[in-house]
Write a protein that holds these residues in place. Sequence first.
Motif, PDB file in Angstrom:
ATOM      1  N   MET A  38       0.804  -1.400   0.223  1.00  0.00           N
ATOM      2  CA  MET A  38       0.124  -0.002  -0.266  1.00  0.00           C
ATOM      3  C   MET A  38       0.671   1.327   0.275  1.00  0.00           C
ATOM      4  N   SER A  39       0.793   2.441  -0.089  1.00  0.00           N
ATOM      5  CA  SER A  39       0.804   3.778  -0.629  1.00  0.00           C
ATOM      6  C   SER A  39       0.162   4.367   0.916  1.00  0.00           C
ATOM      7  N   MET A  40       1.655   5.095   1.562  1.00  0.00           N
ATOM      8  CA  MET A  40       1.390   5.817   2.782  1.00  0.00           C
ATOM      9  C   MET A  40       2.008   7.203   2.011  1.00  0.00           C
ATOM     10  N   VAL A  41       1.408   8.253   2.767  1.00  0.00           N
ATOM     11  CA  VAL A  41       2.035   9.394   2.583  1.00  0.00           C
ATOM     12  C   VAL A  41       3.143   9.701   3.809  1.00  0.00           C
ATOM     13  N   GLN A  76     -10.811   0.629   5.509  1.00  0.00           N
ATOM     14  CA  GLN A  76     -10.739  -0.293   5.495  1.00  0.00           C
ATOM     15  C   GLN A  76      -9.139  -0.779   4.549  1.00  0.00           C
ATOM     16  N   SER A  77      -7.838   0.252   4.478  1.00  0.00           N
ATOM     17  CA  SER A  77      -6.449  -0.612   5.065  1.00  0.00           C
ATOM     18  C   SER A  77      -6.614  -1.771   5.464  1.00  0.00           C
ATOM     19  N   LEU A  97      -6.610  -6.358   5.494  1.00  0.00           N
ATOM     20  CA  LEU A  97      -4.767  -7.029   6.389  1.00  0.00           C
ATOM     21  C   LEU A  97      -5.777  -8.024   7.128  1.00  0.00           C
ATOM     22  N   GLY A  98      -6.772  -8.274   6.256  1.00  0.00           N
ATOM     23  CA  GLY A  98      -7.882  -9.338   7.423  1.00  0.00           C
ATOM     24  C   GLY A  98      -8.217  -9.119   8.979  1.00  0.00           C
ATOM     25  N   ILE A  99      -8.010  -7.579   9.449  1.00  0.00           N
ATOM     26  CA  ILE A  99      -8.036  -6.771  10.186  1.00  0.00           C
ATOM     27  C   ILE A  99      -9.511  -6.088  10.189  1.00  0.00           C
ATOM     28  N   THR A 100     -10.740  -7.655  10.963  1.00  0.00           N
ATOM     29  CA  THR A 100     -12.014  -6.046  10.950  1.00  0.00           C
ATOM     30  C   THR A 100     -11.941  -5.338  12.168  1.00  0.00           C
ATOM     31  N   ASP A 104     -11.870   6.052  10.356  1.00  0.00           N
ATOM     32  CA  ASP A 104     -13.258   5.420   9.777  1.00  0.00           C
ATOM     33  C   ASP A 104     -13.657   6.294   8.992  1.00  0.00           C
ATOM     34  N   THR A 105     -12.776   7.145   9.002  1.00  0.00           N
ATOM     35  CA  THR A 105     -13.021   8.707   7.699  1.00  0.00           C
ATOM     36  C   THR A 105     -12.235   9.162   7.304  1.00  0.00           C
ATOM     37  N   MET A 106     -10.875   8.383   6.910  1.00  0.00           N
ATOM     38  CA  MET A 106      -9.841   9.539   6.190  1.00  0.00           C
ATOM     39  C   MET A 106      -9.495   8.256   5.725  1.00  0.00           C
TER      40      MET A 106
END
Length: 235
Positions: A26-29, A42-43, A47-50, A99-101
């Motif tokens: 994934m890309s990270m700033v 979402q990321s 990863l498979g983490i709920t 949950d907003t970014m």
Amino acid sequence: MTPLPEDHSKFGHPIQDTSQLKTITMSMVADTGCQSSIIPLQSANSLGITEKDLLPVKLVMRGAIKEDLGVIGAVAVSVTTKDTTSSAMSTRLLCYVSDTMERAFICREALISLGIIHTNFPNVSTVTSPNIAASMESSEDVTCSCPRRRPSPPPVPTSLPPGLKATEEHVESLKEWLLDYYGATTFNVCEHQPLPLMNCEPLQLHVDPNATPVAVHKPALVPIHWQDKVYADLA
């Protein structure tokens, strides 16, 4: 990025189903002003983490304009990156989850651990002119088609080039000749080659010795014609 379920267990909040965990790219700033790393929900799901697997936190994170970043928990991960020589660097992180970014941000401490920035950032090391000149001479790493940058301009012309005269009909030809003559120095706008250092006295900042320093914690206002774009990029 790889999840670390063993770290979740150490925090007393084990992941229920580790069979779904996986490594993702994934890309990270890279944000040197960020004190903590944060990723979108979402990321974390990728990863498979709920959401129920997230480590509970009480932290409230705010952005540059004091907006709530919507932190709902954290996740322990290992982040690995590679440089141009394919050498891998890894670090373990406690990433907060929002949950907003929509974009992921990696903090200054992690950037140092990964070797992306120096430990003393933003201080820079002094580079001497011979090193700059040497790097200019070594052009095998430069893949662009721009002229190879020279450390100093050619001598000032003392006469007109053959076939050209200082007349109006030769203006365009003289212009092209000058652009070509200084193409490797003055008019070289290549962004892939290092710029030579200026040969002059160091710049001095003159400050009133009797002035009283004042701490300013409020960022300067963004010019009105940039505000929409800047706020959109920060969202």
